[in-house]
Design an enzyme around this catalytic site. Structure first.
Site, PDB file in Angstrom:
ATOM      1  N   ASP A   1       0.850  -1.202   0.000  1.00 21.18           N
ATOM      2  CA  ASP A   1       0.000   0.000   0.000  1.00 21.18           C
ATOM      3  C   ASP A   1       0.878   1.241   0.000  1.00 21.18           C
ATOM      4  O   ASP A   1       1.813   1.332   0.814  1.00 21.18           O
ATOM      5  CB  ASP A   1      -0.849   0.047   1.281  1.00 21.18           C
ATOM      6  CG  ASP A   1      -2.108  -0.810   1.186  1.00 21.18           C
ATOM      7  OD1 ASP A   1      -2.275  -1.503   0.173  1.00 21.18           O
ATOM      8  OD2 ASP A   1      -2.899  -0.781   2.146  1.00 21.18           O
TER       9      ASP A   1
ATOM     10  N   LYS B   1      -8.057   0.675  -5.347  1.00 25.37           N
ATOM     11  CA  LYS B   1      -9.254   0.124  -4.694  1.00 25.37           C
ATOM     12  C   LYS B   1     -10.535   0.822  -5.140  1.00 25.37           C
ATOM     13  O   LYS B   1     -10.572   2.046  -5.261  1.00 25.37           O
ATOM     14  CB  LYS B   1      -9.128   0.271  -3.172  1.00 25.37           C
ATOM     15  CG  LYS B   1      -8.092  -0.648  -2.529  1.00 25.37           C
ATOM     16  CD  LYS B   1      -8.096  -0.448  -1.019  1.00 25.37           C
ATOM     17  CE  LYS B   1      -6.890  -1.071  -0.340  1.00 25.37           C
ATOM     18  NZ  LYS B   1      -6.945  -2.548  -0.317  1.00 25.37           N
TER      19      LYS B   1
ATOM     20  N   GLY C   1      -5.272  -2.690   8.844  1.00 26.92           N
ATOM     21  CA  GLY C   1      -4.960  -1.534   9.672  1.00 26.92           C
ATOM     22  C   GLY C   1      -4.758  -1.844  11.141  1.00 26.92           C
ATOM     23  O   GLY C   1      -4.678  -0.941  11.965  1.00 26.92           O
TER      24      GLY C   1
ATOM     25  N   ARG D   1      -6.625 -20.275   7.181  1.00 24.49           N
ATOM     26  CA  ARG D   1      -6.864 -21.639   7.671  1.00 24.49           C
ATOM     27  C   ARG D   1      -8.272 -22.119   7.317  1.00 24.49           C
ATOM     28  O   ARG D   1      -8.471 -23.284   6.982  1.00 24.49           O
ATOM     29  CB  ARG D   1      -6.668 -21.707   9.194  1.00 24.49           C
ATOM     30  CG  ARG D   1      -5.218 -21.829   9.604  1.00 24.49           C
ATOM     31  CD  ARG D   1      -5.128 -22.320  11.056  1.00 24.49           C
ATOM     32  NE  ARG D   1      -3.768 -22.406  11.523  1.00 24.49           N
ATOM     33  CZ  ARG D   1      -2.955 -23.436  11.269  1.00 24.49           C
ATOM     34  NH1 ARG D   1      -3.372 -24.452  10.546  1.00 24.49           N
ATOM     35  NH2 ARG D   1      -1.726 -23.449  11.746  1.00 24.49           N
TER      36      ARG D   1
ATOM     37  N   GLY E   1      -3.067  -7.264   8.189  1.00 27.60           N
ATOM     38  CA  GLY E   1      -2.414  -7.424   9.487  1.00 27.60           C
ATOM     39  C   GLY E   1      -0.948  -7.822   9.433  1.00 27.60           C
ATOM     40  O   GLY E   1      -0.323  -8.023  10.477  1.00 27.60           O
TER      41      GLY E   1
ATOM     42  N   GLY F   1      -0.247  -3.582   3.998  1.00 28.94           N
ATOM     43  CA  GLY F   1      -0.885  -2.269   3.987  1.00 28.94           C
ATOM     44  C   GLY F   1      -0.169  -1.315   4.913  1.00 28.94           C
ATOM     45  O   GLY F   1       0.923  -0.811   4.609  1.00 28.94           O
ATOM     46  N   SER F   2      -0.732  -1.111   6.088  1.00 27.92           N
ATOM     47  CA  SER F   2      -0.183  -0.147   7.029  1.00 27.92           C
ATOM     48  C   SER F   2       1.153  -0.606   7.605  1.00 27.92           C
ATOM     49  O   SER F   2       1.930   0.204   8.106  1.00 27.92           O
ATOM     50  CB  SER F   2      -1.181   0.053   8.175  1.00 27.92           C
ATOM     51  OG  SER F   2      -2.501   0.102   7.665  1.00 27.92           O
TER      52      SER F   2
END
Lengths: 201, 298
Positions: free
Chosen positions: B30, B87, B159, B171, B220, B241-242
């Site tokens: 990102d 996005k 995030g 999983r 995550g 991402g973050s």
């Protein structure tokens, strides 16, 4: 013969599946030890700038250059062809290549993903397959499905480079000695002609 | 003689799914500015996701989150040579039309943005640009594929810097695929009903033992170890991402996550690249969440 697929990034799994269809066992190559254990190599499609960077960080560049220059049969597809080339145009700033195939390539020459396409190609197989049966050795051409994804263009070829297939008059499949390279993705179609040619090198 | 170009086809499933395959073993990052995009490319990202705010900021700021400004997306397209994704809101097919007009390489119909439709996702078959969609379980993944998605990613919980939800989703998807391969033909009907997914795709997955499109991990990932965990759990590439640009020192962390994704099975290399990266993003525990983005999508 042990066949390796460079597995730093990209569609290496699809090459392994294609070779498995031809009854070939394949090992993934990410380190110097793994490279030392293979007799021939496929460099897959993916992001050429990432593969070059990871090959450098893993200390593979020098050894790859040496093995391929000294005759290890090698197939490079799309990003793999870029990695093999002597000259890369429109690369990431500072992008390096192996310089073992005397071609000049332009990255993303066809545009962005919206311009990616598949087509039928006439493939000239006369100069390949020295060891296989005489029928396969005789000059003939085969039609194959070729998938071009954000593909590079081969903008010039050296004197000792044979062109095995063209699209709109431009080379898309070339050979120099034991190195063959395509700007398209033979691993994305069910047609294993190119992989068979590689195994016959 | 080469065939005429009018025999070529663009925007087919072969071309779209094939492009998704090219990201395997890579990291998609990102970015919110051209400068960040260049840092990502230098670090070895195989693509960047252009967006206005990273999920951690979307979470902190609240309000409605939308497609990015085209000017910002074009700035990023000009800054890098690698593919650029962007996005669109769930169900917002006009945002997707705009992104296609901008020639972004991939569209993420993303739960990170505020949904535009509470019932329908975008009919992705209508586009020549490929789509990636998030999923929390196998049924959701198959529904997205039936709508034309060419790539599935776990939703995780964007995030948060917390990998627990992505692990749950991966999983769940891979576990159910394993069970599906054991089902007999009569049981497949029940599986299709329980998964709320079309039978032909359910039967195809039971036969092949994998999704018909690649499966990546998102939501995550904050450390090299997180990326390698996702890969060992069966993801074929990762979105971060973050986790990169919310950390103390983004460039070395980005580079380390790229190396960890390539060498995901090699604990010695993972130990080496995990050293001295500075503070990761702080992260949030699931019990402290007010808003669960993964619940968006139907």
């Amino acid at each position: 013969m042990t066949t390796g697929v460079l597995a730093l990034q990209g569609a290496f799994v699809l090459h392994i599946q294609a070779l498995a269809r031809l009854g070939e066992e394949v090992v993934e190559v990410r380190t110097l030890e793994e490279l030392a254990a293979v007799d021939r190599l496929i460099i897959p499609g993916g992001e050429s700038s990432v593969m070059a960077m990871m090959a450098e960080r893993s200390g593979l560049m020098g050894q790859l250059r040496e093995r391929i220059s000294s005759g290890m049969p090698t197939l490079g597809t799309c990003a793999g062809a870029i990695l093999l080339a002597t000259e890369v145009l429109d690369g990431r700033a500072g992008q390096t290549s192996l310089g073992v195939l005397d071609i000049s390539v332009r990255r993303n020459a066809f545009g962005r993903q919206v311009d990616s396409f598949s087509t039928q190609l006439e493939l000239s197989v006369e100069s390949l397959a020295p060891g296989s049966d005489p029928k396969a050795r005789a000059p003939h051409s085969e039609s194959i499905t070729a998938v071009f994804i954000r593909a590079p263009a081969i903008v010039s070829t050296g004197d000792t480079v044979d062109v095995l297939a063209r699209f709109e008059d431009e080379p898309v499949f070339v050979r120099q000695g034991s190195v063959i390279a395509t700007t398209f993705h033979p691993e994305l179609s069910d047609d294993d002609t190119v992989h068979q040619l590689f195994l016959d090198l | 003689m080469a065939p005429a170009s009018n025999e070529s086809s663009t925007g087919t499933q072969l071309v779209k799914r094939g492009f998704a395959d090219m990201f395997r073993g890579g990291v998609i990052m990102d970015v919110v500015t051209p400068e960040q995009a260049r840092i990502a490319e230098e670090a070895g990202a195989c693509a960047v996701m252009a967006l206005e705010r990273v999920p951690a900021d979307i979470r902190a700021d609240g309000g409605v989150s939308r497609m990015s400004d085209p000017e910002m997306i074009q700035g990023i397209q000009e800054a890098v040579t690698i593919p650029v994704m962007a996005k669109a809101r769930i169900g917002h097919f006009v945002e997707a039309q705009i992104l296609q007009a901008l020639k972004v390489d991939f569209i993420d119909e993303s739960e990170v943005l505020t949904p535009a439709d509470e019932t329908h996702h975008i009919d992705k078959w209508k586009f020549s640009i490929p789509f990636v969609c998030g999923a929390t379980n196998l049924g959701e993944a198959i529904r997205r594929i039936s709508e034309g998605a060419c790539l599935i990613r776990s939703k995780g919980e964007a995030g948060t810097g917390n990998i627990v939800e992505a692990v749950r989703h991966l999983r769940s998807i891979t576990g159910d695929i394993r069970k599906l391969t054991q089902a007999d033909s009569a049981e497949l009907f029940d599986w299709a009903k329980k998964l709320q997914a079309p039978l032909p795709l359910v039967a195809e997955i039971a036969e092949t033992g994998e999704l018909p499109v690649p499966l990546f991990c998102a939501g995550g990932i904050a450390t090299p170890a997180d990326a390698a965990l996702a890969m060992q759990l069966g993801a074929q590439a990762v979105f971060v991402g973050s986790g990169i640009f919310k950390s103390a020192d983004p460039a070395p962390r980005a580079k380390a996550i790229v190396e960890a994704t390539t060498h995901y099975m090699d604990a010695d290399i993972l130990a080496k690249v995990s050293r001295g990266l500075g503070a990761p993003m702080t992260g949030i525990g699931m019990d402290d969440l007010d808003l669960k983005l993964a619940d968006r999508g139907w």
